[in-house]
Design a protein around this motif. Structure first.
Motif, short mmCIF file in Angstrom:
data_model
loop_
_atom_site.label_atom_id
_atom_site.label_comp_id
_atom_site.label_asym_id
_atom_site.label_seq_id
_atom_site.Cartn_x
_atom_site.Cartn_y
_atom_site.Cartn_z
N VAL A 57 -11.07 9.15 3.39
CA VAL A 57 -10.45 7.82 2.74
C VAL A 57 -10.29 8.28 1.32
O VAL A 57 -9.11 8.00 0.77
N ALA A 58 -11.19 8.89 0.78
CA ALA A 58 -10.94 9.49 -0.74
C ALA A 58 -9.81 10.29 -0.65
O ALA A 58 -8.96 10.14 -1.81
N ALA A 59 -9.64 11.36 0.35
CA ALA A 59 -8.23 11.94 0.18
C ALA A 59 -7.11 11.18 0.36
O ALA A 59 -6.07 11.52 -0.22
N LEU A 60 -6.95 10.37 1.33
CA LEU A 60 -5.82 9.49 1.39
C LEU A 60 -5.58 8.72 0.47
O LEU A 60 -4.35 8.64 0.04
N MET A 61 -6.74 8.10 -0.10
CA MET A 61 -6.04 7.40 -1.28
C MET A 61 -5.78 8.07 -2.57
O MET A 61 -4.76 7.38 -3.02
N GLU A 62 -6.19 9.20 -2.67
CA GLU A 62 -5.64 10.09 -3.83
C GLU A 62 -4.20 10.61 -3.41
O GLU A 62 -3.27 10.57 -4.20
N CYS A 63 -4.22 11.05 -2.25
CA CYS A 63 -2.82 11.77 -1.97
C CYS A 63 -1.60 10.92 -1.45
O CYS A 63 -0.49 10.93 -1.80
N LEU A 64 -2.08 9.78 -0.83
CA LEU A 64 -0.88 8.88 -0.08
C LEU A 64 -1.19 7.54 -0.91
O LEU A 64 -0.09 6.90 -0.64
N GLY A 65 -2.22 7.07 -1.41
CA GLY A 65 -2.44 5.65 -2.01
C GLY A 65 -2.76 4.71 -0.99
O GLY A 65 -2.68 3.61 -1.25
#
Ligand code: SF4
Length: 702
Positions: A161-169
């Motif tokens: 989730v941290a990566a998806l939020m960072e990269c895709l929002g």
């Protein structure tokens, strides 16, 4: 298949176990569930796995809690080897609801008065409904007065989730797993769907039979290998090296999608620069995959017309879990493999409602719908909705809360449906923390290992006994209905949370979960155009949903990403070693996980008669070569030792295991895998490294 003519009634609901979210029907006779049948839900089309089909009788287990319990004076807190969860009354006494609720709340209120809001924390549950998750985090934020609220997403996909939020929002999947049927290439990595998402696995098999190339990347072999175009076993912890080498090939051979990159992303130049030295030759030693094989799979993924990536906790449960997910996102963005049918990124979510519980705000750093607690404008909207001032500071996460207890910061907890005395890493530490709490309220179906540390235990309602919505891995919001009444004096979770909230002075007056859902819609734009009535009518609606009479979006981000400027972001990474590399003293890699038959800490499945009969005993899986080396026959006992503890259990021969590695499921209290695991955290997702710990194996004395 049961005889539906023998049933008094049939009630449509959803499976309580994994994030696939299979729709099912309970066939009920004489107020007992007779059998379960799959329904034609969007995620299962009538299919069920062994858990969904046969794991339905746990609510009737003789150890089921039917009255509130209060710890007897003078009984020490902690796991007692002689404690019998079926006969808890030597440690606890029965109490009325009024007495138990008063005592439960008073202990928490007094600690808050004496030490401030930071002295309290709560763990909610991904096994509960969206409405219960919403109420629980609202209680912690508006009653306890802090953001110290978390749940098992911290132990499964927090880094994804941290990566998806960072990269895709956005923290959710970009496409459903059914889209695999439209893909030319499906890359499965760090997951074992035939065990952990069995009905999703049937779609992958179906896709492979239809010509989709399955590429499986994992340290362990698995049943889906039989359907794979290529199945590669990389070295444990070598994942970031492998994915970066694939990116190197894609960039070096100009296989990326320049038009997509220009139109939809930012940061590609930095990614290009970052991977320039991570050639397949340079990374092969770290990941254990031959350079030509890395080139072959990179080309296959990049040149596919439509390709999807699925991943599980083999990706997320590392100190480099966020980096792992960042790499997978970079692969998809570089090749333009999102936003179209048959493309996308899909972290296979674990529990039946871990997506929904996260969406509903059971996360310490964000309010519902991932709205950061530190954003004054977003916070003000919730302050108005809830009529309470909110803490602007992000709260503590699961493992941080355990540390904060031992540091004297957190003194009281309310734990709903979670079992940290089994699920947390380094259990001796976690259990020490639970024992140190000045006041612990546990709400559950049974006297779980965690409840054995409680001051007050509140008997809750099992999934087939309650109404509520859940959100599966595909972003499908689905309605569960009560098939049978709760036993004895057990109460719905939403009712219990409300009673505690009232004792914190909160003027809550919900009469039904549908009223909670209506409030959720006022704070969660993701639920736009999804009403309780629509769910009752249609059973399932995917979010985001553009209109009340339109279906939800199975594939998202076709035009833009929900980030400033609408662009997704590349996040470069470098390979990092595991926190605890193997060495001469601890030369074997320990990895942990689930079994097909047993769900998480076993609180439900070990009390489900068919499932427990199928897998009654804790076992450690090793390669035949590793068993030979130890001089142990299958079924013989081995001892596993790490720097944190040791367990002894039966060995199982598994040709899918690489030499130098052992797998232990974490469902068995008698050989608790998490006594051994490493609590080191990924710095971004704060998820422990369950998938890699250095251990030592030996043959146990007969
Ligand atoms: Fe339940 Fe998951 Fe099995 Fe479906 S695949 S029946 S949701 S455990």
């Amino acid at each position: 298949r049961g005889d539906s003519a023998a049933a008094d009634r049939t009630v449509d609901s959803v499976c309580p176990y994994c994030g696939v979210g299979c729709q099912l029907s309970y066939h009920v006779k004489d107020e007992q569930i007779l059998f379960v049948e799959g329904r034609d839900g969007p995620a299962n089309q009538g299919r069920l796995c062994v858990k969904g089909r046969f794991g339905f009788d746990y609510p009737n287990h003789p150890a089921r809690l039917i009255r509130p319990l209060i710890r007897r004076d003078g009984v020490a807190k902690g796991l007692d080897p002689d404690f019998d969860p079926a006969r808890p009354l030597t440690h606890f006494r029965e109490a009325s609801w009024e007495e138990a609720l008063e005592m439960a709340a008073r202990g928490l209120v007094d600690l808050k008065s004496a030490h401030g809001p930071g002295a309290l924390a709560g763990f909610g549950s991904a096994k509960c409904s969206n409405e219960e998750a919403w109420l629980f985090q609202k209680l912690v934020r508006t009653g306890f007065g802090s953001n110290h609220v978390d749940h098992c997403t911290r132990l499964c996909h927090a880094s994804s989730v941290a990566a998806l939020m960072e990269c895709l929002g956005s923290g959710a999947v970009t496409a459903s797993f059914m889209q695999a049927l439209e893909a030319d290439v499906v890359l499965l990595t760090g997951c074992n769907p035939a065990v952990n998402h069995p009905v999703a696995a049937t779609y992958f098999k179906q896709a492979a039979r239809g010509g989709t190339r399955l590429i499986i990347l994992d340290p362990r072999g698995q049943a889906l290998d039989a359907y794979a175009w290529r199945s590669l076993r990389f070295s444990p912890g070598g994942d970031v090296a492998l994915y970066n080498a694939m990116l190197n090939v894609i960039i070096d051979e100009a296989l990326y999608d320049q038009a997509y990159i220009d139109a939809h992303t930012e940061g590609f130049a930095a990614l290009r620069q970052s991977v320039v030295d991570m050639t397949p030759e340079a990374m092969s030693g770290l990941c254990g995959v031959a350079p030509e094989t890395i080139r072959e799979i990179a080309r296959a993924y990049a040149t596919a017309e439509r390709a999807m990536i699925f991943w599980g906790m083999g990706i997320s449960q590392h100190v480099h879990g966020t980096d792992n997910a960042r790499c997978l996102i970079s692969l998809a963005l570089a090749c333009g493999q999102t936003g179209r049918p048959g493309t996308g990124l899909h972290p296979l979510r674990g529990q039946n409602n871990v997506q929904g519980a996260s969406d509903a705000g059971l996360i310490p750093m964000v309010l519902p719908d991932y709205q950061p607690v530190g954003d004054a404008q977003l916070r003000a909207a919730f302050e108005e909705l809830w009529g309470a001032e909110l803490d602007p500071e992000p709260g503590l996460t699961v493992v941080e809360i355990m540390d904060a207890i031992l540091a004297g910061q957190v003194r009281g907890m309310y734990i709903l449906g979670e079992n940290p005395a089994m699920s947390d890493p380094d259990l001796n530490h976690a259990r020490q923390a639970l024992a140190a709490l000045e006041h612990l309220v546990v709400q559950d179906l049974f006297v779980t290992e965690t409840a054995q540390f409680a001051d007050v235990i509140l008997p809750a309602t099992a999934w087939p006994e309650k109404e509520g919505t859940v959100t599966n891995t595909n972003r499908q919001v689905q309605l569960g209905r009560a098939a049978v009444a709760p036993p004895g004096e057990a109460k719905p979770d939403w009712w219990i949370i409300q009673e505690i909230a009232r004792r914190f002075g909160l003027a809550w007056d919900y009469a039904h979960p549908s009223e909670v859902f209506a409030e959720m819609k006022r704070g969660m734009p993701s639920l736009d155009n999804i009403s309780w009535e629509r769910l009752a009518r249609e059973g399932s609606v995917t979010y985001p949903c553009p209109a009340e009479d339109a279906p939800g979006q199975d594939v998202v981000f076709s035009d833009a990403f929900p980030r400033a400027g609408g662009r997704a972001r590349f996040a470069p990474t470098r390979p990092l070693p595991p926190d605890e590399p193997i060495d001469a003293d601890y030369p074997t890699v320990l990895t942990t996980g689930r079994l097909l038959e047993h769900w998480h800490t076993g609180a439900m499945t070990r009390r489900a008669s068919v499932l427990d009969a199928l897998e009654p005993e804790a076992t450690a899986s090793l390669s035949p070569g590793e068993l030979n080396r130890l001089g142990v026959a299958p079924g013989g006992a081995i001892t596993i030792v790490t720097r944190r503890g040791e367990i002894t259990l039966a060995a199982r021969s598994d040709p899918g295991m690489p030499d130098g590695m052992v797998f232990v499921p974490f469902a068995y209290v008698e050989a608790a895998a998490n006594l051994l695991t490493n609590p080191a955290l990924d710095p971004f997702g704060k998820i422990p490294e369950f998938k890699y710990a250095a251990c030592r194996l030996s043959r146990a004395a007969p």
